[in-house]
Design a protein around this motif. Sequence first.
Motif, PDB file in Angstrom:
ATOM      1  N   MET A  93       0.843  -1.193   0.000  1.00 27.51           N
ATOM      2  CA  MET A  93       0.000   0.000   0.000  1.00 27.51           C
ATOM      3  C   MET A  93       0.876   1.239   0.000  1.00 27.51           C
ATOM      4  N   ASN A  94       0.698   2.119  -0.989  1.00 29.30           N
ATOM      5  CA  ASN A  94       1.476   3.353  -1.044  1.00 29.30           C
ATOM      6  C   ASN A  94       0.609   4.541  -0.625  1.00 29.30           C
ATOM      7  N   VAL A  95       1.179   5.726  -0.708  1.00 30.59           N
ATOM      8  CA  VAL A  95       0.462   6.914  -0.245  1.00 30.59           C
ATOM      9  C   VAL A  95      -0.766   7.188  -1.106  1.00 30.59           C
ATOM     10  N   ASN A  96      -0.715   6.827  -2.381  1.00 29.00           N
ATOM     11  CA  ASN A  96      -1.874   7.026  -3.244  1.00 29.00           C
ATOM     12  C   ASN A  96      -3.031   6.127  -2.828  1.00 29.00           C
ATOM     13  N   ASP A  97      -2.715   4.890  -2.453  1.00 26.43           N
ATOM     14  CA  ASP A  97      -3.759   3.991  -1.957  1.00 26.43           C
ATOM     15  C   ASP A  97      -4.427   4.579  -0.713  1.00 26.43           C
ATOM     16  N   MET A  98      -3.612   5.133   0.180  1.00 26.86           N
ATOM     17  CA  MET A  98      -4.163   5.720   1.406  1.00 26.86           C
ATOM     18  C   MET A  98      -5.088   6.885   1.088  1.00 26.86           C
ATOM     19  N   TYR A  99      -4.675   7.717   0.125  1.00 23.67           N
ATOM     20  CA  TYR A  99      -5.497   8.865  -0.260  1.00 23.67           C
ATOM     21  C   TYR A  99      -6.797   8.403  -0.904  1.00 23.67           C
ATOM     22  N   GLN A 100      -6.713   7.377  -1.755  1.00 32.57           N
ATOM     23  CA  GLN A 100      -7.909   6.867  -2.417  1.00 32.57           C
ATOM     24  C   GLN A 100      -8.891   6.276  -1.406  1.00 32.57           C
ATOM     25  N   ILE A 101      -8.377   5.596  -0.396  1.00 30.72           N
ATOM     26  CA  ILE A 101      -9.249   5.032   0.637  1.00 30.72           C
ATOM     27  C   ILE A 101      -9.954   6.148   1.408  1.00 30.72           C
ATOM     28  N   CYS A 102      -9.202   7.199   1.733  1.00 24.29           N
ATOM     29  CA  CYS A 102      -9.808   8.352   2.418  1.00 24.29           C
ATOM     30  C   CYS A 102     -10.904   8.970   1.564  1.00 24.29           C
ATOM     31  N   GLN A 103     -10.629   9.159   0.273  1.00 25.11           N
ATOM     32  CA  GLN A 103     -11.622   9.750  -0.623  1.00 25.11           C
ATOM     33  C   GLN A 103     -12.855   8.858  -0.730  1.00 25.11           C
ATOM     34  N   TYR A 104     -12.630   7.555  -0.793  1.00 25.99           N
ATOM     35  CA  TYR A 104     -13.741   6.608  -0.914  1.00 25.99           C
ATOM     36  C   TYR A 104     -14.638   6.692   0.314  1.00 25.99           C
ATOM     37  N   ALA A 105     -14.027   6.692   1.504  1.00 20.58           N
ATOM     38  CA  ALA A 105     -14.800   6.743   2.745  1.00 20.58           C
ATOM     39  C   ALA A 105     -15.569   8.055   2.866  1.00 20.58           C
ATOM     40  N   ILE A 106     -14.918   9.159   2.513  1.00 24.49           N
ATOM     41  CA  ILE A 106     -15.559  10.472   2.603  1.00 24.49           C
ATOM     42  C   ILE A 106     -16.705  10.585   1.602  1.00 24.49           C
ATOM     43  N   ASN A 107     -16.496  10.076   0.386  1.00 13.18           N
ATOM     44  CA  ASN A 107     -17.566  10.103  -0.617  1.00 13.18           C
ATOM     45  C   ASN A 107     -18.738   9.229  -0.188  1.00 13.18           C
ATOM     46  N   LYS A 108     -18.428   8.069   0.382  1.00 15.38           N
ATOM     47  CA  LYS A 108     -19.487   7.153   0.813  1.00 15.38           C
ATOM     48  C   LYS A 108     -20.331   7.784   1.914  1.00 15.38           C
ATOM     49  N   ALA A 109     -19.680   8.580   2.761  1.00 11.55           N
ATOM     50  CA  ALA A 109     -20.395   9.255   3.849  1.00 11.55           C
ATOM     51  C   ALA A 109     -20.967  10.593   3.417  1.00 11.55           C
ATOM     52  N   GLN A 110     -20.768  10.948   2.130  1.00 12.70           N
ATOM     53  CA  GLN A 110     -21.221  12.232   1.596  1.00 12.70           C
ATOM     54  C   GLN A 110     -20.750  13.381   2.480  1.00 12.70           C
ATOM     55  N   ASN A 111     -19.440  13.343   2.745  1.00 11.33           N
ATOM     56  CA  ASN A 111     -18.858  14.305   3.681  1.00 11.33           C
ATOM     57  C   ASN A 111     -17.901  15.275   2.990  1.00 11.33           C
ATOM     58  N   GLY A 112     -18.141  15.529   1.699  1.00  9.06           N
ATOM     59  CA  GLY A 112     -17.340  16.523   0.995  1.00  9.06           C
ATOM     60  C   GLY A 112     -16.157  15.923   0.254  1.00  9.06           C
ATOM     61  N   TYR A 113     -15.103  16.724   0.111  1.00  6.44           N
ATOM     62  CA  TYR A 113     -13.929  16.341  -0.681  1.00  6.44           C
ATOM     63  C   TYR A 113     -12.667  16.701   0.099  1.00  6.44           C
ATOM     64  N   LEU A 114     -11.733  15.767   0.141  1.00  6.67           N
ATOM     65  CA  LEU A 114     -10.463  15.981   0.829  1.00  6.67           C
ATOM     66  C   LEU A 114      -9.409  16.345  -0.211  1.00  6.67           C
ATOM     67  N   THR A 115      -8.951  17.594  -0.199  1.00  6.30           N
ATOM     68  CA  THR A 115      -7.963  18.028  -1.185  1.00  6.30           C
ATOM     69  C   THR A 115      -6.606  17.382  -0.884  1.00  6.30           C
ATOM     70  N   PRO A 116      -5.712  17.307  -1.879  1.00  8.52           N
ATOM     71  CA  PRO A 116      -4.379  16.754  -1.623  1.00  8.52           C
ATOM     72  C   PRO A 116      -3.634  17.475  -0.510  1.00  8.52           C
ATOM     73  N   ASP A 117      -3.725  18.795  -0.481  1.00 12.38           N
ATOM     74  CA  ASP A 117      -3.024  19.545   0.556  1.00 12.38           C
ATOM     75  C   ASP A 117      -3.595  19.250   1.945  1.00 12.38           C
ATOM     76  N   GLN A 118      -4.918  19.108   2.014  1.00 15.44           N
ATOM     77  CA  GLN A 118      -5.534  18.746   3.290  1.00 15.44           C
ATOM     78  C   GLN A 118      -5.100  17.345   3.711  1.00 15.44           C
ATOM     79  N   PHE A 119      -5.058  16.423   2.748  1.00 13.84           N
ATOM     80  CA  PHE A 119      -4.623  15.063   3.053  1.00 13.84           C
ATOM     81  C   PHE A 119      -3.187  15.049   3.550  1.00 13.84           C
ATOM     82  N   ASN A 120      -2.296  15.784   2.873  1.00 14.66           N
ATOM     83  CA  ASN A 120      -0.894  15.830   3.299  1.00 14.66           C
ATOM     84  C   ASN A 120      -0.753  16.363   4.718  1.00 14.66           C
ATOM     85  N   LEU A 121      -1.565  17.343   5.069  1.00 14.13           N
ATOM     86  CA  LEU A 121      -1.530  17.888   6.423  1.00 14.13           C
ATOM     87  C   LEU A 121      -2.043  16.867   7.434  1.00 14.13           C
TER      88      LEU A 121
END
Length: 232
Positions: A1-29
């Motif tokens: 699992m690389n950093v892109n996989d982690m970001y994709q999982i975060c995006q998937y969970a947030i989209n599934k919960a209809q909780n907006g969008y996590l930008t790359p800069d927000q994810f890095n922070l």
Amino acid sequence: MNVNDMYQICQYAINKAQNGYLTPDQFNLLVNQAQTSYQDYLLGEFQQYQYGRPQARVNYSQNSDTRQRMTPFIFNTTLTIDANGHADYPEEYLQADSMLTSTDDRVRFTQQDSLYSYLKSQIDPIASNPIYLLVDDGFQFYPKTLGTAKLSYVMNAPTIVWAYTLDINNRPVYSPVGVTGSGVHPTTGSVDPLWYDIDKLEIVARVLKLVGLNLQAGVVEQYANQVTQQGQ
């Protein structure tokens, strides 16, 4: 699992919960805040200490499983001790694991308020039983004539980076490790975490908690499998 996989999982969970969008800069922070929090948890958070029992409930030195989680960050080095008995901290030093002389004898840690007792001891002389203190810029050894010492230490987890370039529509496009571009970290590309996959899922769970999704690691793992099988 690389950093892109982690970001994709975060995006998937947030989209599934209809909780907006996590930008790359927000994810890095957030992913680096989550990583620091998780490493602190494994090392033993001060908040877990109890009166009369100066040890956290979870501590990497308590059992082999917790210690195994920390092995990517445990390094060995030889310290050069100057004539004043001082040696600088290694780069990215976080916590000492063990200290030995050049002949593999133990160098004991002591605190400043106990130094007098060790220096004046007749039954436990520092000449044959050396000690060290932690000071603001390194280690202070007694006796001062050791010359070298073998240090095993825990390093700070390196910063995780999801690097990207922008396409013609100004949408971020993932830049893998070592791939250069014009976006964030153009000369290095992304920086993958050193953790084992199971720990990466724990970090993802902490990222999601920071954005308001309190998910157990098991649920995050299910999302990870769905992303792997179906894509984001």
